[in-house]
Write a protein that holds these residues in place. Structure first.
Motif, short mmCIF file in Angstrom:
data_model
loop_
_atom_site.label_atom_id
_atom_site.label_comp_id
_atom_site.label_asym_id
_atom_site.label_seq_id
_atom_site.Cartn_x
_atom_site.Cartn_y
_atom_site.Cartn_z
N GLY A 40 0.78 -1.23 0.00
CA GLY A 40 0.00 0.00 0.00
C GLY A 40 0.81 1.27 0.00
N GLN A 41 2.13 1.15 -0.07
CA GLN A 41 2.97 2.35 -0.01
C GLN A 41 3.70 2.58 -1.33
OE1 GLN A 41 5.32 2.69 3.56
NE2 GLN A 41 3.79 1.61 4.79
N LYS A 42 4.53 3.58 -1.36
CA LYS A 42 5.20 3.94 -2.61
C LYS A 42 6.35 2.99 -2.91
CE LYS A 42 6.33 8.17 -1.84
NZ LYS A 42 6.97 9.50 -2.10
N VAL A 43 6.79 3.03 -4.14
CA VAL A 43 7.92 2.23 -4.58
C VAL A 43 9.20 2.95 -4.16
CG1 VAL A 43 9.09 1.29 -6.59
CG2 VAL A 43 6.58 1.34 -6.51
N GLU A 44 10.05 2.26 -3.42
CA GLU A 44 11.25 2.88 -2.86
C GLU A 44 12.52 2.31 -3.51
OE1 GLU A 44 10.47 3.60 1.76
OE2 GLU A 44 10.18 1.51 1.19
N PHE A 45 13.41 3.19 -3.88
CA PHE A 45 14.68 2.79 -4.46
C PHE A 45 15.57 2.16 -3.39
CE2 PHE A 45 18.39 2.94 -7.06
CZ PHE A 45 19.43 3.42 -6.26
N LEU A 46 16.20 1.05 -3.75
CA LEU A 46 17.18 0.44 -2.86
C LEU A 46 18.60 0.64 -3.37
CD1 LEU A 46 15.54 -3.01 -1.99
CD2 LEU A 46 15.60 -0.95 -0.59
N VAL A 47 18.85 0.18 -4.61
CA VAL A 47 20.22 0.15 -5.10
C VAL A 47 20.24 0.09 -6.62
CG1 VAL A 47 20.37 -2.37 -4.99
CG2 VAL A 47 22.45 -1.01 -4.70
N SER A 48 21.28 0.69 -7.20
CA SER A 48 21.52 0.52 -8.63
C SER A 48 22.92 -0.06 -8.82
CB SER A 48 21.38 1.85 -9.38
OG SER A 48 22.28 2.81 -8.86
N PHE A 49 23.10 -0.74 -9.93
CA PHE A 49 24.30 -1.56 -10.14
C PHE A 49 24.70 -1.46 -11.59
CE2 PHE A 49 26.81 -4.97 -8.30
CZ PHE A 49 27.17 -5.78 -9.37
N TYR A 50 25.97 -1.15 -11.81
CA TYR A 50 26.47 -1.03 -13.18
C TYR A 50 27.93 -1.43 -13.20
CZ TYR A 50 28.41 1.22 -17.34
OH TYR A 50 29.07 1.46 -18.49
N ASN A 51 28.31 -2.14 -14.22
CA ASN A 51 29.72 -2.51 -14.40
C ASN A 51 30.26 -3.23 -13.16
OD1 ASN A 51 32.01 -2.59 -16.02
ND2 ASN A 51 32.84 -0.70 -15.16
N ASN A 52 29.42 -4.13 -12.64
CA ASN A 52 29.79 -4.98 -11.52
C ASN A 52 30.05 -4.26 -10.21
OD1 ASN A 52 29.59 -7.63 -12.54
ND2 ASN A 52 31.48 -7.31 -13.71
N GLU A 53 29.47 -3.08 -10.08
CA GLU A 53 29.56 -2.44 -8.79
C GLU A 53 28.33 -1.58 -8.53
OE1 GLU A 53 33.30 -0.39 -9.07
OE2 GLU A 53 32.37 1.43 -9.84
N ILE A 54 28.10 -1.29 -7.26
CA ILE A 54 26.98 -0.44 -6.87
C ILE A 54 27.27 0.98 -7.33
CG2 ILE A 54 25.81 0.61 -4.90
CD1 ILE A 54 26.17 -2.08 -3.44
N GLU A 56 24.69 3.47 -6.91
CA GLU A 56 23.92 4.33 -6.03
C GLU A 56 23.18 3.42 -5.04
OE1 GLU A 56 24.00 7.70 -6.96
OE2 GLU A 56 23.15 8.19 -5.00
N LYS A 57 23.03 3.88 -3.82
CA LYS A 57 22.21 3.14 -2.87
C LYS A 57 21.49 4.11 -1.95
CE LYS A 57 26.00 2.31 0.38
NZ LYS A 57 26.75 1.27 1.13
N SER A 58 20.34 3.68 -1.44
CA SER A 58 19.55 4.53 -0.57
C SER A 58 19.89 4.22 0.90
CB SER A 58 18.06 4.30 -0.82
OG SER A 58 17.67 3.02 -0.34
N GLU A 59 19.27 5.03 1.77
CA GLU A 59 19.47 4.82 3.21
C GLU A 59 18.92 3.47 3.67
OE1 GLU A 59 19.11 9.52 4.50
OE2 GLU A 59 17.52 8.12 5.00
N ILE A 60 17.93 2.96 2.93
CA ILE A 60 17.34 1.67 3.29
C ILE A 60 18.38 0.56 3.12
CG2 ILE A 60 15.52 0.00 2.75
CD1 ILE A 60 14.01 2.37 1.44
N PHE A 61 19.23 0.71 2.14
CA PHE A 61 20.20 -0.33 1.77
C PHE A 61 21.37 -0.29 2.73
CE2 PHE A 61 21.32 -3.37 -1.47
CZ PHE A 61 22.70 -3.45 -1.41
N ASP A 62 21.14 -0.84 3.93
CA ASP A 62 22.20 -0.81 4.94
C ASP A 62 23.04 -2.08 4.86
OD1 ASP A 62 19.79 -1.55 7.60
OD2 ASP A 62 20.75 -2.88 6.14
N ASP A 63 23.84 -2.32 5.89
CA ASP A 63 24.80 -3.43 5.85
C ASP A 63 24.13 -4.80 5.79
OD1 ASP A 63 27.22 -1.82 8.06
OD2 ASP A 63 26.79 -1.60 5.92
#
Lengths: 114, 111
Positions: A40-54, A56-63
């Protein structure tokens, strides 16, 4: 028509367990993403990946989270020790170009943490 | 408030009517995209409008972009019951390889 495929479609797990969600992006795409949507909530970005590495990542994407492209086709999201609040629909997406083009989404993996 | 907020949150119309959904955002953008999501399914790209464009059409869809007001609208003409879904705007700010989605408009088209 090429599509993004995700497995499993639904996973139920106990709190504290590790979960791996799998995605097969469209074959000629270079950019890969994970998003999540709590019910019921919005779509939230977690992480993007290119050339075998992250790229961009959001605050949600923790350790507790990690991504991997273990071979030429799969793209995985691992949650190391699941929490109740990780219950959500997780969407994988891929794109041909960064930022300027459309994203192609999979049907999602519903994660339920008990 | 957040980048990408849709208005209204829910819209109910009769088949054949037009549906208009609005999206407002806060920071400058490279492009704005609209996606559709059927209940429990993945998101499907509908249309992309770049920051230097003002209007774009695709079939029964018409999107406008007003960068001075930081807003966009999606018009679905001659709606059908099959258009029932949630519609999301998503912005690309050019800062970071990501799209930021709004909260969505739930559209119900009654036959």
């Amino acid at each position: 028509e090429p599509e993004v495929t995700q497995t499993p479609s639904h996973q139920v797990t106990q709190m504290g367990q590790e979960v791996i969600l799998r995605c097969v992006p469209i074959s000629n795409h270079l950019y890969f993403y994970w998003y999540r949507q709590i019910l019921g909530q919005k779509v939230e970005f977690l992480v993007s990946f290119y050339n075998n590495e992250i790229s961009e990542k959001s605050e949600i994407f923790d350790d507790q989270f990690s991504v991997e492209r273990p071979d030429g086709s799969n793209f995985t999201l691992k949650i190391r020790s699941t929490k109740l609040e990780d219950s959500a629909m997780y969407f994988c997406a891929s794109g041909e170009v960064a930022n300027t083009g459309e994203l192609f989404f999979g049907e999602g993996s519903r994660l339920t943490v008990l | 408030s957040q980048q990408g907020e849709e208005d209204p949150q829910a819209l109910s119309i009769q088949e054949g009517e037009n549906a208009t959904m609005n999206c407002s955002y806060k920071t400058s953008i490279n492009n704005l995209q609209w996606y559709r999501q059927n209940s429990g399914r993945g998101l499907v790209h509908l249309i992309l409008i770049r920051s230097n464009e003002r209007e774009k059409h695709s079939g029964r869809l018409r999107v406008t972009l007003d960068t001075s007001k930081k807003s966009s609208s999606l018009l679905i003409t001659a709606s059908r019951a099959a258009d029932t879904a949630s519609y999301f705007c998503a912005t690309d700010t050019g800062r970071g390889n990501m799209l930021t989605f709004g909260g969505g408009t739930r559209l119900m088209v009654k036959p």
